[in-house]
Structure formats: C-alpha cells, structure tokens
Design a protein around this motif. Structure first.
Motif, mmCIF file in Angstrom:
data_model
loop_
_atom_site.group_PDB
_atom_site.id
_atom_site.type_symbol
_atom_site.label_atom_id
_atom_site.label_comp_id
_atom_site.label_asym_id
_atom_site.label_seq_id
_atom_site.Cartn_x
_atom_site.Cartn_y
_atom_site.Cartn_z
ATOM 1 N N GLN A 290 0.796 -1.235 0.000
ATOM 2 C CA GLN A 290 0.000 0.000 0.000
ATOM 3 C C GLN A 290 0.823 1.277 0.000
ATOM 4 O OE1 GLN A 290 -3.753 0.480 1.983
ATOM 5 N NE2 GLN A 290 -3.676 -1.647 2.697
ATOM 6 N N ASN A 291 2.069 1.218 0.404
ATOM 7 C CA ASN A 291 2.833 2.458 0.476
ATOM 8 C C ASN A 291 4.218 2.274 -0.107
ATOM 9 O OD1 ASN A 291 3.422 5.079 1.036
ATOM 10 N ND2 ASN A 291 3.406 4.844 3.257
ATOM 11 N N PRO A 292 4.412 2.571 -1.377
ATOM 12 C CA PRO A 292 3.475 3.056 -2.386
ATOM 13 C C PRO A 292 2.585 1.919 -2.891
ATOM 14 C CG PRO A 292 5.599 2.737 -3.411
ATOM 15 C CD PRO A 292 5.763 2.428 -1.937
ATOM 16 N N LEU A 293 1.479 2.278 -3.528
ATOM 17 C CA LEU A 293 0.489 1.306 -3.994
ATOM 18 C C LEU A 293 1.011 0.590 -5.234
ATOM 19 C CD1 LEU A 293 -2.228 -0.023 -3.646
ATOM 20 C CD2 LEU A 293 -3.285 1.925 -4.801
ATOM 21 N N LEU A 294 1.421 -0.664 -5.022
ATOM 22 C CA LEU A 294 2.000 -1.490 -6.088
ATOM 23 C C LEU A 294 1.466 -2.916 -5.992
ATOM 24 C CD1 LEU A 294 5.726 -0.441 -5.592
ATOM 25 C CD2 LEU A 294 4.251 0.271 -7.482
ATOM 26 N N MET A 295 1.474 -3.620 -7.119
ATOM 27 C CA MET A 295 1.138 -5.044 -7.124
ATOM 28 C C MET A 295 2.401 -5.846 -6.839
ATOM 29 S SD MET A 295 -1.445 -6.480 -10.031
ATOM 30 C CE MET A 295 -1.086 -5.355 -11.340
ATOM 31 N N THR A 296 2.265 -6.885 -6.034
ATOM 32 C CA THR A 296 3.380 -7.792 -5.796
ATOM 33 C C THR A 296 3.383 -8.864 -6.891
ATOM 34 O OG1 THR A 296 2.053 -9.280 -4.448
ATOM 35 C CG2 THR A 296 3.181 -7.471 -3.295
ATOM 36 N N GLU A 297 4.388 -9.710 -6.879
ATOM 37 C CA GLU A 297 4.421 -10.819 -7.850
ATOM 38 C C GLU A 297 3.219 -11.735 -7.671
ATOM 39 O OE1 GLU A 297 6.351 -11.375 -10.544
ATOM 40 O OE2 GLU A 297 7.089 -9.371 -10.073
#
Length: 98
Positions: A59-66
């Motif tokens: 969420q911080n920063p808002l990213l998708m994981t693998e």
C-alpha cells in the motif's frame, strides 16, 4: 474475487499510465484506483487491506506484488476460458457473456 481483479486491473492501468508519462517509478494513486474500481471509499480501503494481507499488493506506495500479478493473470485466463466455454457449448455470443 471479481472485486480483487477490478482493483488489480485499476492498479495495473494506473501504473502503466503513470510510468508512461513520468520518469519516477512511484506507486499508483489510490484515489484514481478507487474511482476506476467503482467502489465507495470504506469498501475500497477494506479490500486494499485484504489484498495486502494476502500479499497481493503493497500500500505504500500502492503497487502489485508478484503474487498479485500472478492472481491477475490467472484470473484473466480463467475468465477467457469461461467465455470460450459459453460461446462453444451454450451458443452465447461474446456480448451475452459480459
């Protein structure tokens, strides 16, 4: 699962659009993701927390994981399969399945 996919789709679109126009590689903007997901703020934050608990996003920063990227791709493959099955065996058109 569909809501998770909608949120991950919005994150993916935001990251793609953001990185296309900016040099810095920051995360997606939560407000834009919320609007693209078409969710009320309270539900959106709840689903973000669930996705983070399942290790599909950060969420911080808002990213998708693998793991989130894998879910996103697998869900799309499954949706495509269901669409093909409906067209092939049930004589549905692509518009009927949407």
């Amino acid at each position: 699962m569909e809501i998770y996919h909608d949120i991950l789709t919005a994150i993916s679109l935001e990251l793609t659009n953001y990185h296309y126009y900016h040099e810095d590689k920051q995360g997606a903007k939560p407000t834009r993701v919320q609007l693209k997901s078409n969710l009320a703020y309270d539900k959106f934050t709840r689903y973000l927390n669930e996705l983070e608990d399942r290790k599909m996003i950060k969420q911080n920063p808002l990213l998708m994981t693998e793991r989130g990227k894998d879910f996103f791709q697998d869900y799309q493959r499954f949706a495509d399969f269901v669409l093909e099955m409906g067209i092939k065996y049930m004589d549905f058109s692509e518009e009927d399945m949407k």
